[in-house]
Design a protein around this motif. Structure first.
Motif, PDB file in Angstrom:
ATOM      1  N   THR A  49      39.279 -27.158  12.637  1.00  0.00           N
ATOM      2  CA  THR A  49      39.242 -28.584  12.397  1.00  0.00           C
ATOM      3  C   THR A  49      38.830 -29.766  13.243  1.00  0.00           C
ATOM      4  O   THR A  49      37.970 -29.998  13.292  1.00  0.00           O
ATOM      5  N   GLY A  50      39.474 -28.605  14.579  1.00  0.00           N
ATOM      6  CA  GLY A  50      39.672 -29.942  15.653  1.00  0.00           C
ATOM      7  C   GLY A  50      37.888 -29.853  16.731  1.00  0.00           C
ATOM      8  O   GLY A  50      37.821 -31.023  16.551  1.00  0.00           O
ATOM      9  N   LEU A  51      37.410 -28.756  16.511  1.00  0.00           N
ATOM     10  CA  LEU A  51      36.032 -28.699  17.199  1.00  0.00           C
ATOM     11  C   LEU A  51      35.490 -29.439  16.213  1.00  0.00           C
ATOM     12  O   LEU A  51      34.199 -29.716  16.862  1.00  0.00           O
ATOM     13  N   PHE A  52      35.289 -29.545  15.015  1.00  0.00           N
ATOM     14  CA  PHE A  52      34.487 -29.690  14.235  1.00  0.00           C
ATOM     15  C   PHE A  52      34.426 -31.073  14.731  1.00  0.00           C
ATOM     16  O   PHE A  52      33.077 -31.920  14.374  1.00  0.00           O
ATOM     17  N   LEU A  53      35.855 -31.524  14.191  1.00  0.00           N
ATOM     18  CA  LEU A  53      35.697 -33.605  14.727  1.00  0.00           C
ATOM     19  C   LEU A  53      35.642 -33.514  16.158  1.00  0.00           C
ATOM     20  O   LEU A  53      35.156 -34.388  16.262  1.00  0.00           O
ATOM     21  N   SER A  54      35.613 -32.427  16.946  1.00  0.00           N
ATOM     22  CA  SER A  54      35.286 -33.068  18.472  1.00  0.00           C
ATOM     23  C   SER A  54      33.833 -33.027  17.796  1.00  0.00           C
ATOM     24  O   SER A  54      33.151 -34.679  18.930  1.00  0.00           O
ATOM     25  N   PHE A  55      32.790 -32.270  17.673  1.00  0.00           N
ATOM     26  CA  PHE A  55      31.337 -32.232  17.610  1.00  0.00           C
ATOM     27  C   PHE A  55      30.795 -33.310  16.786  1.00  0.00           C
ATOM     28  O   PHE A  55      29.898 -34.194  16.786  1.00  0.00           O
ATOM     29  N   PHE A  56      31.819 -33.731  15.391  1.00  0.00           N
ATOM     30  CA  PHE A  56      31.660 -35.292  15.302  1.00  0.00           C
ATOM     31  C   PHE A  56      31.544 -35.983  16.154  1.00  0.00           C
ATOM     32  O   PHE A  56      30.759 -37.193  16.089  1.00  0.00           O
ATOM     33  N   LEU A  57      32.554 -36.233  16.702  1.00  0.00           N
ATOM     34  CA  LEU A  57      32.085 -37.599  17.425  1.00  0.00           C
ATOM     35  C   LEU A  57      31.601 -37.436  18.237  1.00  0.00           C
ATOM     36  O   LEU A  57      30.487 -38.422  18.954  1.00  0.00           O
ATOM     37  N   ILE A  58      30.577 -36.612  18.516  1.00  0.00           N
ATOM     38  CA  ILE A  58      29.414 -36.548  19.494  1.00  0.00           C
ATOM     39  C   ILE A  58      28.299 -37.177  18.834  1.00  0.00           C
ATOM     40  O   ILE A  58      27.213 -38.025  19.080  1.00  0.00           O
ATOM     41  N   ILE A  59      27.788 -36.733  17.548  1.00  0.00           N
ATOM     42  CA  ILE A  59      26.792 -37.470  16.779  1.00  0.00           C
ATOM     43  C   ILE A  59      27.913 -39.492  16.310  1.00  0.00           C
ATOM     44  O   ILE A  59      26.631 -39.512  16.752  1.00  0.00           O
TER      45      ILE A  59
ATOM     46  N   ILE B 213      28.136 -34.467   2.180  1.00  0.00           N
ATOM     47  CA  ILE B 213      28.655 -33.113   1.769  1.00  0.00           C
ATOM     48  C   ILE B 213      29.389 -33.290   3.377  1.00  0.00           C
ATOM     49  O   ILE B 213      30.769 -33.137   3.371  1.00  0.00           O
ATOM     50  N   VAL B 214      28.928 -33.617   4.470  1.00  0.00           N
ATOM     51  CA  VAL B 214      29.266 -33.760   5.521  1.00  0.00           C
ATOM     52  C   VAL B 214      30.544 -34.319   5.643  1.00  0.00           C
ATOM     53  O   VAL B 214      31.679 -34.290   6.168  1.00  0.00           O
ATOM     54  N   SER B 215      30.719 -36.009   5.127  1.00  0.00           N
ATOM     55  CA  SER B 215      31.326 -36.641   4.919  1.00  0.00           C
ATOM     56  C   SER B 215      32.777 -35.596   4.406  1.00  0.00           C
ATOM     57  O   SER B 215      34.200 -36.103   4.395  1.00  0.00           O
ATOM     58  N   TYR B 216      32.977 -35.536   3.670  1.00  0.00           N
ATOM     59  CA  TYR B 216      34.195 -34.682   2.751  1.00  0.00           C
ATOM     60  C   TYR B 216      34.636 -33.609   3.486  1.00  0.00           C
ATOM     61  O   TYR B 216      35.750 -33.556   3.259  1.00  0.00           O
ATOM     62  N   GLY B 217      33.854 -32.815   4.260  1.00  0.00           N
ATOM     63  CA  GLY B 217      34.415 -32.171   5.078  1.00  0.00           C
ATOM     64  C   GLY B 217      34.910 -32.596   6.330  1.00  0.00           C
ATOM     65  O   GLY B 217      35.670 -32.354   6.520  1.00  0.00           O
ATOM     66  N   LEU B 218      34.414 -34.048   6.362  1.00  0.00           N
ATOM     67  CA  LEU B 218      35.370 -34.743   7.988  1.00  0.00           C
ATOM     68  C   LEU B 218      36.714 -34.747   7.327  1.00  0.00           C
ATOM     69  O   LEU B 218      37.459 -34.478   8.190  1.00  0.00           O
ATOM     70  N   TYR B 219      36.263 -35.527   6.325  1.00  0.00           N
ATOM     71  CA  TYR B 219      37.534 -36.030   5.181  1.00  0.00           C
ATOM     72  C   TYR B 219      38.535 -35.479   5.318  1.00  0.00           C
ATOM     73  O   TYR B 219      39.991 -35.076   5.136  1.00  0.00           O
TER      74      TYR B 219
END
Length: 220
Positions: free
Chosen positions: A17-27, A61-67
């Motif tokens: 989840t941390g790596l996914f959030l890190s990728f989101f931070l880039i976008i 869908i990505v937003s739900y995954g983010l939350y």
């Protein structure tokens, strides 16, 4: 119930989840850098970009995954922190903390600062854009740009943002490196490489996010 019993699995899940959030931070940063464009262009471009994302089923869908990732990451961090504290008595005479950085020893505190800022961030931008009534720009789009610009006209809000981003930067420097170890990357060669990548990643992301409020404050 394995999720609640297996601490190793919790570490893996927190790492993912941390790596996914890190990728989101880039976008997210790439999108926010549009705020640095000339004012009129930035307003139309940023509002168009925001409306495009809000109307995309894929982004929803990505937003739900983010939350979900934010909540899972926070819950796992709290659980593992409490478990580590319970076991700390076994290492009362251990002086290994001298071998670790201060931010590595205070990841929970940094995480709490980031989480508190996220609540404020959602309240000030996400909620008004999604459910509030905000003005429209020249193209009839919700004017999120003006909402952001007005927020960063207050020096205290810029400082609050800067403190949160600095906490995020230190959290990322250790977090990205720690995540790779949780997922099994222990090679001495790759460990040094990942540690360097984590440092550069945290610094670049922090600077990228910091320059936006400072630029908007100075120019508005």
């Amino acid at each position: 119930m394995w999720y609640f019993k297996n601490a190793l699995t919790r570490k893996n899940l927190m790492a993912l989840t941390g790596l996914f959030l890190s990728f989101f931070l880039i976008i997210h940063l790439v999108g926010n850098l549009q705020l640095l464009l000339p004012a009129k262009e930035a307003q139309l471009q940023y509002n168009w970009y925001s409306e495009l994302l809000s109307g995309s089923w894929f982004i929803k869908i990505v937003s739900y995954g983010l939350y979900a990732s934010i909540l899972i990451h926070a819950v796992d961090a709290f659980y593992l922190s409490q478990k580590s504290r319970m076991l700390s008595g076994q290492y009362a005479k251990d002086r290994r903390n001298r071998a670790s950085s201060w931010y590595a020893r205070h990841m929970m505190l940094l995480g709490l600062i980031i989480f508190a800022f996220l609540v404020i961030h959602f309240k000030d931008f996400w909620y008004p854009y999604k459910f509030g009534e905000i003005g429209l720009d020249a193209d009839g789009q919700k004017d999120l740009y003006s909402l952001v610009v007005v927020a960063f006209q207050d020096w205290w809000y810029v400082i609050l943002y800067a403190v949160a981003i600095l906490a995020l930067g230190f959290h990322l420097i250790h977090g990205v490196f720690s995540a790779t170890r949780s997922l099994g990357l222990y090679s001495p060669f790759y460990t040094k490489m990942v540690k360097g990548v984590s440092l550069v990643f945290g610094i670049i992301l922090s600077l990228g996010y910091l320059i936006i409020p400072i630029y908007l404050f100075i120019n508005n």
